[in-house]
Design a protein around this motif. Structure first.
Motif, PDB file in Angstrom:
ATOM      1  N   LEU A  32       0.819  -1.275  -0.054  1.00  0.00           N
ATOM      2  CA  LEU A  32      -0.135   0.001   0.004  1.00  0.00           C
ATOM      3  C   LEU A  32       0.777   1.392  -0.107  1.00  0.00           C
ATOM      4  CD1 LEU A  32      -3.090   1.005   0.219  1.00  0.00           C
ATOM      5  CD2 LEU A  32      -2.671   0.942   2.676  1.00  0.00           C
ATOM      6  N   LEU A  33       2.020   1.320   0.743  1.00  0.00           N
ATOM      7  CA  LEU A  33       2.713   2.463   0.998  1.00  0.00           C
ATOM      8  C   LEU A  33       3.657   2.617  -0.545  1.00  0.00           C
ATOM      9  CD1 LEU A  33       4.089   2.338   4.432  1.00  0.00           C
ATOM     10  CD2 LEU A  33       2.541   3.948   3.713  1.00  0.00           C
ATOM     11  N   SER A  34       3.906   1.612  -1.020  1.00  0.00           N
ATOM     12  CA  SER A  34       4.634   1.495  -2.343  1.00  0.00           C
ATOM     13  C   SER A  34       3.758   2.144  -3.366  1.00  0.00           C
ATOM     14  CB  SER A  34       5.033   0.079  -2.890  1.00  0.00           C
ATOM     15  OG  SER A  34       5.671   0.063  -3.910  1.00  0.00           O
ATOM     16  N   GLU A  35       2.533   1.870  -3.245  1.00  0.00           N
ATOM     17  CA  GLU A  35       1.569   2.091  -4.272  1.00  0.00           C
ATOM     18  C   GLU A  35       1.256   3.858  -4.225  1.00  0.00           C
ATOM     19  OE1 GLU A  35      -2.156  -0.222  -4.089  1.00  0.00           O
ATOM     20  OE2 GLU A  35      -0.915  -2.128  -4.920  1.00  0.00           O
ATOM     21  N   LYS A  36       1.125   4.029  -2.911  1.00  0.00           N
ATOM     22  CA  LYS A  36       1.181   5.561  -2.373  1.00  0.00           C
ATOM     23  C   LYS A  36       2.290   6.380  -2.952  1.00  0.00           C
ATOM     24  CE  LYS A  36       0.194   8.673   1.497  1.00  0.00           C
ATOM     25  NZ  LYS A  36       1.601   9.293   1.811  1.00  0.00           N
ATOM     26  N   GLU A  37       3.390   6.074  -2.704  1.00  0.00           N
ATOM     27  CA  GLU A  37       4.446   6.755  -3.368  1.00  0.00           C
ATOM     28  C   GLU A  37       4.776   6.882  -4.686  1.00  0.00           C
ATOM     29  OE1 GLU A  37       8.005   4.606  -1.639  1.00  0.00           O
ATOM     30  OE2 GLU A  37       7.601   5.158   0.592  1.00  0.00           O
ATOM     31  N   GLU A  38       4.138   5.776  -5.591  1.00  0.00           N
ATOM     32  CA  GLU A  38       4.113   5.667  -7.036  1.00  0.00           C
ATOM     33  C   GLU A  38       3.254   6.781  -7.445  1.00  0.00           C
ATOM     34  OE1 GLU A  38       5.940   4.365  -9.463  1.00  0.00           O
ATOM     35  OE2 GLU A  38       7.270   3.825  -7.886  1.00  0.00           O
ATOM     36  N   SER A  39       1.987   6.866  -6.906  1.00  0.00           N
ATOM     37  CA  SER A  39       0.940   7.850  -7.151  1.00  0.00           C
ATOM     38  C   SER A  39       1.497   9.122  -6.894  1.00  0.00           C
ATOM     39  CB  SER A  39      -0.332   7.206  -6.113  1.00  0.00           C
ATOM     40  OG  SER A  39      -1.440   8.729  -6.521  1.00  0.00           O
ATOM     41  N   LYS A  44       3.230  14.519  -9.075  1.00  0.00           N
ATOM     42  CA  LYS A  44       4.496  15.514  -8.990  1.00  0.00           C
ATOM     43  C   LYS A  44       4.792  15.814 -10.680  1.00  0.00           C
ATOM     44  CE  LYS A  44       6.306  14.918  -4.579  1.00  0.00           C
ATOM     45  NZ  LYS A  44       7.348  14.612  -3.749  1.00  0.00           N
ATOM     46  N   LYS A  45       4.584  14.824 -11.640  1.00  0.00           N
ATOM     47  CA  LYS A  45       4.932  14.784 -12.757  1.00  0.00           C
ATOM     48  C   LYS A  45       4.006  15.892 -13.757  1.00  0.00           C
ATOM     49  CE  LYS A  45       7.034  10.313 -13.411  1.00  0.00           C
ATOM     50  NZ  LYS A  45       6.926   9.121 -13.881  1.00  0.00           N
ATOM     51  N   ILE A  46       2.695  16.025 -13.200  1.00  0.00           N
ATOM     52  CA  ILE A  46       1.727  16.860 -13.634  1.00  0.00           C
ATOM     53  C   ILE A  46       2.155  18.221 -13.690  1.00  0.00           C
ATOM     54  CG2 ILE A  46      -0.588  17.720 -14.090  1.00  0.00           C
ATOM     55  CD1 ILE A  46      -1.352  14.778 -12.714  1.00  0.00           C
ATOM     56  N   PRO A  47       2.327  18.926 -14.683  1.00  0.00           N
ATOM     57  CA  PRO A  47       2.834  20.535 -14.584  1.00  0.00           C
ATOM     58  C   PRO A  47       1.660  21.329 -13.883  1.00  0.00           C
ATOM     59  CG  PRO A  47       2.760  19.888 -16.903  1.00  0.00           C
ATOM     60  CD  PRO A  47       2.117  18.695 -15.954  1.00  0.00           C
ATOM     61  N   LEU A  48       2.053  22.314 -13.109  1.00  0.00           N
ATOM     62  CA  LEU A  48       1.223  23.186 -12.303  1.00  0.00           C
ATOM     63  C   LEU A  48       0.164  23.819 -13.247  1.00  0.00           C
ATOM     64  CD1 LEU A  48       3.558  24.583  -9.436  1.00  0.00           C
ATOM     65  CD2 LEU A  48       2.026  22.547  -9.363  1.00  0.00           C
ATOM     66  N   GLU A  49       0.722  24.475 -14.189  1.00  0.00           N
ATOM     67  CA  GLU A  49      -0.297  25.151 -15.278  1.00  0.00           C
ATOM     68  C   GLU A  49      -1.309  24.196 -15.453  1.00  0.00           C
ATOM     69  OE1 GLU A  49       3.122  24.540 -16.119  1.00  0.00           O
ATOM     70  OE2 GLU A  49       3.615  26.327 -14.826  1.00  0.00           O
ATOM     71  N   SER A  50      -1.110  22.862 -16.009  1.00  0.00           N
ATOM     72  CA  SER A  50      -2.192  21.960 -16.396  1.00  0.00           C
ATOM     73  C   SER A  50      -3.161  21.706 -15.094  1.00  0.00           C
ATOM     74  CB  SER A  50      -1.434  20.817 -16.818  1.00  0.00           C
ATOM     75  OG  SER A  50      -2.348  19.822 -17.142  1.00  0.00           O
ATOM     76  N   THR A  51      -2.776  21.506 -14.089  1.00  0.00           N
ATOM     77  CA  THR A  51      -3.467  21.247 -12.986  1.00  0.00           C
ATOM     78  C   THR A  51      -4.410  22.320 -12.519  1.00  0.00           C
ATOM     79  OG1 THR A  51      -1.822  19.926 -11.965  1.00  0.00           O
ATOM     80  CG2 THR A  51      -3.411  20.566 -10.490  1.00  0.00           C
TER      81      THR A  51
END
Length: 61
Positions: A32-39, A44-51
């Protein structure tokens, strides 16, 4: 009280009799923690402008 993993059903503690409660076993916790870290890495890869743009669109709808 008997404690079982809510994810996989593994009995974590059966040292006492009585009702069953649920927790999380070490293996499922690690997964569960591994999946959370991946998520979080993906977020973080999504640009702030897009968000911000997506949020603006959601507000207008």
């Amino acid at each position: 009280m008997i404690i079982k993993c809510a994810w996989c059903g593994l009995v974590i503690d059966d040292s006492d009799t009585g009702p069953v409660s649920h927790g999380i076993c070490p293996s499922c916790k690690k997964q569960l923690l591994s999946e959370k870290e991946e998520s979080e890495k993906d977020e973080k890869k999504i640009p702030l402008e897009s968000t911000a743009k997506e949020q603006s669109i959601r507000v207008r709808i």
